[in-house]
Design an enzyme around this catalytic site. Structure first.
Site, PDB file in Angstrom:
ATOM      1  CE1 TYR A 149      -3.837   2.279   0.528  1.00  0.00           C
ATOM      2  CE2 TYR A 149      -2.768   3.021   2.542  1.00  0.00           C
ATOM      3  CZ  TYR A 149      -3.773   3.158   1.595  1.00  0.00           C
ATOM      4  OH  TYR A 149      -4.695   4.159   1.721  1.00  0.00           O
ATOM      5  CE  LYS A 153      -3.530   5.012  -1.870  1.00  0.00           C
ATOM      6  NZ  LYS A 153      -4.569   5.608  -2.735  1.00  0.00           N
TER       7      LYS A 153
END
Ligand code: UDP
Length: 315
Positions: A149, A153
């Site tokens: 994640y 990002k």
């Protein structure tokens, strides 16, 4: 009268995406919500289907995105966003942050639309600077369980800046800190739905670690307002949007016990790998550039959220 603006919201059936749909409909926009429904739910947007200003596309943004007609704005919010989800679907999480962002940027370039991408406080990792300022580069473990994640990002921010620099695209980057409110999923593993769900079911409250780790929780309406202002601003660098009211997770669990009146107690479970020890946004930029700061206290926000979860659990 000026022509109605048209906005695409990827992840539009999710927790934040659906609240953004509501806000932009209220502001008089034509809204297209796009979602592959892997973690989003039609329940969050079913009230919008009767509106002629609203459209829904069931689509996975990691595949080429086709939207006929003009587009003025894109909000790229498609992504699993809770640890339990991105541990369950790690590859999809990486793909939506990388390939999905690339597709959304390509669409923005084609349509000459302004795009705002949803980044996160997770890009700061387990921060060694407190509170976190936008200038801090972070402390992320790329190969830990949260790496899928956090790095997706971080890539999202990099490719968004590259499209801005090399293609002159109008881009905005919001770094979202912990947010709560109605339409969070009961079983997404996050602290707030976990605690309220446990209280409502008469189970003990599971605090991970010794509960001394901190978070700062922002009510969803405040967050949406910060995003709305950032989109309409002319600032292309990342901006933290979150509530700086910091609390330990143990204190937070105690607040939920008080709010729900449950007779249950706190039980301690092992801390997940790489769980950040502290998190609190420095919102100086948001205040100065957007004239924004949160207005809803945790006490008020939690009351509304509790009423929502009561309906979900007890129905
Ligand atoms: N947490 C907890 N019990 C739970 C779920 C989460 O103590 O049942 C902890 C979690 O380890 C973290 C904090 O609460 O330290 C906030 O977790 P959440 O998943 O809500 O957000 P994030 O870790 O992504 O900030």
């Amino acid at each position: 009268m000026s022509e109605q603006k048209r906005i695409l919201i990827t992840g539009g059936a999710g927790f934040l995406g659906s609240h953004l749909c509501d806000r932009f409909i209220k502001e008089g926009y034509k809204v297209i919500a796009m979602d592959n429904l892997s973690t989003g739910s039609l329940d969050n947007i079913q009230h919008l289907f009767p509106l002629k200003e609203f459209e829904f596309y069931h689509h996975d943004v990691t595949k080429f995105i086709h939207v006929p007609g003009k587009l003025d704005y894109i909000l790229h919010f498609a992504s699993p966003a809770s640890p339990i989800d991105y541990l369950k679907i790690p590859i999809q999480t990486l793909k939506v942050g990388s390939l999905g962002t690339h597709n959304a940027l390509g669409l923005a370039k084609e349509k000459r639309a302004r795009i705002l991408v949803a980044s996160t406080s997770e890009i700061y990792g387990d921060p060694e600077v407190h509170p976190q300022k936008e200038e801090y580069w972070g402390n992320v473990n790329p190969v830990g369980p949260r790496g899928v994640y956090d790095e997706a990002k971080r890539f999202m921010e990099a490719i968004t800046m590259a499209y801005h620099t090399y293609h002159n695209l109008e881009t905005r980057i919001v770094r979202i800190f912990n947010t709560y409110g109605p339409r969070m999923r009961l079983n997404d593993g996050r602290a707030l739905p976990a605690f309220i769900g446990q209280a409502l079911r008469g189970e003990d409250i599971t605090v991970f670690g010794d509960g001394s780790q901190t978070r700062s929780f922002c009510y969803v309406d405040d967050l949406v307002d910060g995003i709305y202002r950032l989109l309409l601003s002319d600032y292309q660098y990342p901006v933290n949007v979150g509530n700086p009211d910091e609390i330990t997770i143990k204190e937070f669990a105690e607040e939920i016990i008080k709010l729900t009146g449950t007779a249950q107690k706190i039980v301690y479970e092992p801390l997940p790998v790489d769980d950040p020890k502290q998190r609190k946004p420095d919102i100086t930029k948001a205040k100065e550039i957007l004239g924004w700061e949160p207005k809803v206290s945790r006490q008020d926000g939690l009351k509304v959220t509790y009423e929502y979860f009561k309906k979900v659990v007890l129905k």
